[in-house]
Design a protein around this motif. Sequence first.
Motif, PDB file in Angstrom:
ATOM      1  N   ASP A   1      28.681  -7.326  18.432  1.00 42.06           N
ATOM      2  CA  ASP A   1      28.315  -7.802  17.337  1.00 42.06           C
ATOM      3  C   ASP A   1      27.419  -6.568  16.549  1.00 42.06           C
ATOM      4  O   ASP A   1      27.164  -6.933  15.020  1.00 42.06           O
ATOM      5  CB  ASP A   1      27.125  -8.937  17.553  1.00 42.06           C
ATOM      6  N   PHE A   2      26.869  -5.631  17.160  1.00 43.08           N
ATOM      7  CA  PHE A   2      26.061  -4.694  16.532  1.00 43.08           C
ATOM      8  C   PHE A   2      26.911  -3.314  16.404  1.00 43.08           C
ATOM      9  O   PHE A   2      27.753  -2.766  17.329  1.00 43.08           O
ATOM     10  CB  PHE A   2      24.828  -4.217  17.313  1.00 43.08           C
ATOM     11  N   VAL A   3      27.046  -2.848  15.319  1.00 46.23           N
ATOM     12  CA  VAL A   3      27.848  -1.562  14.947  1.00 46.23           C
ATOM     13  C   VAL A   3      27.116  -0.542  14.426  1.00 46.23           C
ATOM     14  O   VAL A   3      26.107  -0.784  13.309  1.00 46.23           O
ATOM     15  CB  VAL A   3      28.880  -2.086  13.713  1.00 46.23           C
ATOM     16  N   LEU A   4      27.270   0.591  14.822  1.00 47.16           N
ATOM     17  CA  LEU A   4      26.399   1.837  14.430  1.00 47.16           C
ATOM     18  C   LEU A   4      27.185   2.590  13.588  1.00 47.16           C
ATOM     19  O   LEU A   4      28.514   2.857  13.621  1.00 47.16           O
ATOM     20  CB  LEU A   4      25.956   2.794  15.493  1.00 47.16           C
ATOM     21  N   LEU A   5      26.794   2.810  11.990  1.00 47.18           N
ATOM     22  CA  LEU A   5      27.529   3.390  11.151  1.00 47.18           C
ATOM     23  C   LEU A   5      26.866   4.757  10.517  1.00 47.18           C
ATOM     24  O   LEU A   5      25.752   4.800  10.684  1.00 47.18           O
ATOM     25  CB  LEU A   5      27.789   2.444   9.922  1.00 47.18           C
ATOM     26  N   ASP A   6      27.610   5.466  10.053  1.00 47.16           N
ATOM     27  CA  ASP A   6      27.030   6.804   9.380  1.00 47.16           C
ATOM     28  C   ASP A   6      26.944   6.389   7.899  1.00 47.16           C
ATOM     29  O   ASP A   6      27.753   5.936   7.113  1.00 47.16           O
ATOM     30  CB  ASP A   6      28.147   7.843   9.509  1.00 47.16           C
ATOM     31  N   VAL A   7      25.559   6.849   7.467  1.00 48.24           N
ATOM     32  CA  VAL A   7      25.291   6.223   5.918  1.00 48.24           C
ATOM     33  C   VAL A   7      26.379   6.986   4.909  1.00 48.24           C
ATOM     34  O   VAL A   7      26.742   6.197   4.187  1.00 48.24           O
ATOM     35  CB  VAL A   7      23.786   6.681   5.610  1.00 48.24           C
ATOM     36  N   ALA A   8      26.407   8.415   4.981  1.00 51.25           N
ATOM     37  CA  ALA A   8      27.021   8.918   4.146  1.00 51.25           C
ATOM     38  C   ALA A   8      28.717   8.677   4.182  1.00 51.25           C
ATOM     39  O   ALA A   8      29.439   8.377   3.046  1.00 51.25           O
ATOM     40  CB  ALA A   8      27.229  10.682   4.428  1.00 51.25           C
ATOM     41  N   GLU A   9      29.220   8.394   5.495  1.00 53.24           N
ATOM     42  CA  GLU A   9      30.707   7.874   5.559  1.00 53.24           C
ATOM     43  C   GLU A   9      30.810   6.307   5.004  1.00 53.24           C
ATOM     44  O   GLU A   9      31.780   6.151   4.105  1.00 53.24           O
ATOM     45  CB  GLU A   9      30.991   7.751   7.082  1.00 53.24           C
ATOM     46  N   VAL A  10      29.935   5.419   5.274  1.00 52.06           N
ATOM     47  CA  VAL A  10      29.685   4.269   4.498  1.00 52.06           C
ATOM     48  C   VAL A  10      29.772   4.129   3.132  1.00 52.06           C
ATOM     49  O   VAL A  10      30.464   3.462   2.384  1.00 52.06           O
ATOM     50  CB  VAL A  10      28.688   3.262   5.056  1.00 52.06           C
ATOM     51  N   LYS A  11      28.936   5.081   2.536  1.00 52.48           N
ATOM     52  CA  LYS A  11      28.655   5.165   1.022  1.00 52.48           C
ATOM     53  C   LYS A  11      29.962   5.544   0.464  1.00 52.48           C
ATOM     54  O   LYS A  11      30.622   5.363  -0.693  1.00 52.48           O
ATOM     55  CB  LYS A  11      27.482   6.093   0.818  1.00 52.48           C
ATOM     56  N   ARG A  12      30.753   6.546   1.077  1.00 48.73           N
ATOM     57  CA  ARG A  12      31.730   7.017   0.491  1.00 48.73           C
ATOM     58  C   ARG A  12      32.990   5.932   0.470  1.00 48.73           C
ATOM     59  O   ARG A  12      33.735   5.729  -0.511  1.00 48.73           O
ATOM     60  CB  ARG A  12      32.512   8.306   1.286  1.00 48.73           C
ATOM     61  N   MET A  13      32.946   5.111   1.504  1.00 48.08           N
ATOM     62  CA  MET A  13      34.129   3.858   1.666  1.00 48.08           C
ATOM     63  C   MET A  13      33.783   2.934   0.664  1.00 48.08           C
ATOM     64  O   MET A  13      34.522   2.561   0.171  1.00 48.08           O
ATOM     65  CB  MET A  13      34.001   3.552   3.128  1.00 48.08           C
ATOM     66  N   ILE A  14      32.700   2.640   0.499  1.00 48.79           N
ATOM     67  CA  ILE A  14      32.101   1.495  -0.403  1.00 48.79           C
ATOM     68  C   ILE A  14      32.368   1.871  -1.911  1.00 48.79           C
ATOM     69  O   ILE A  14      33.137   1.196  -2.560  1.00 48.79           O
ATOM     70  CB  ILE A  14      30.791   1.241  -0.358  1.00 48.79           C
ATOM     71  N   ALA A  15      32.366   3.038  -2.139  1.00 49.50           N
ATOM     72  CA  ALA A  15      32.690   3.711  -3.397  1.00 49.50           C
ATOM     73  C   ALA A  15      34.048   3.784  -3.704  1.00 49.50           C
ATOM     74  O   ALA A  15      34.647   3.256  -4.746  1.00 49.50           O
ATOM     75  CB  ALA A  15      32.084   4.893  -3.777  1.00 49.50           C
ATOM     76  N   ALA A  16      34.883   4.001  -2.784  1.00 51.08           N
ATOM     77  CA  ALA A  16      36.409   4.132  -2.928  1.00 51.08           C
ATOM     78  C   ALA A  16      36.774   2.515  -2.928  1.00 51.08           C
ATOM     79  O   ALA A  16      38.106   2.748  -3.461  1.00 51.08           O
ATOM     80  CB  ALA A  16      36.945   5.044  -1.646  1.00 51.08           C
TER      81      ALA A  16
END
Length: 151
Positions: free
Chosen positions: A34-49
């Motif tokens: 249930d808990f997922v570790l994510l990279d901030v920069a990578e996630v921001k790039r995916m959300i923008a795309a």
Amino acid sequence: MAMTELEYVILARMFDAEPVGEDVYFSASDGVSDFVLLDVAEVKRMIAAEESIASSVTDVVREALEKLDPEAAEFEVDMSMLSFEGIFEDVVKRSALDYIEIETAWSCSTMRPDGFGGAATLISKSGMVSMSTASFLEEAIAALSLGPPPG
């Protein structure tokens, strides 16, 4: 692919992910994380795309980003409120897929009457239906008018 990159990344961290042709087989030998570790920069790039794609998981991740220390490079997201079924439901609703099937099994290392079983879930554009093996047996016994097992 029917799912967004962010959905895939999160599901691949919740499960073990194995590409099978154009499909993906998700499995979890020790349960879904249930808990997922994510990279901030990578996630921001995916959300923008993926800005124009409606996705519940993107909403959950955006909310987690808003609460984050601006200096953080990674963050953990609790997916238990949305669940993997909710992610798959979004995928089916906006894709050409008719449905997604989920089969679940659980067992126990010792012989316990409540330590074994399973469930099946079917997610389609019109909704989600789930039934445990115990519920199936109860319904089958009732439908066949068999009554309780001998004591």
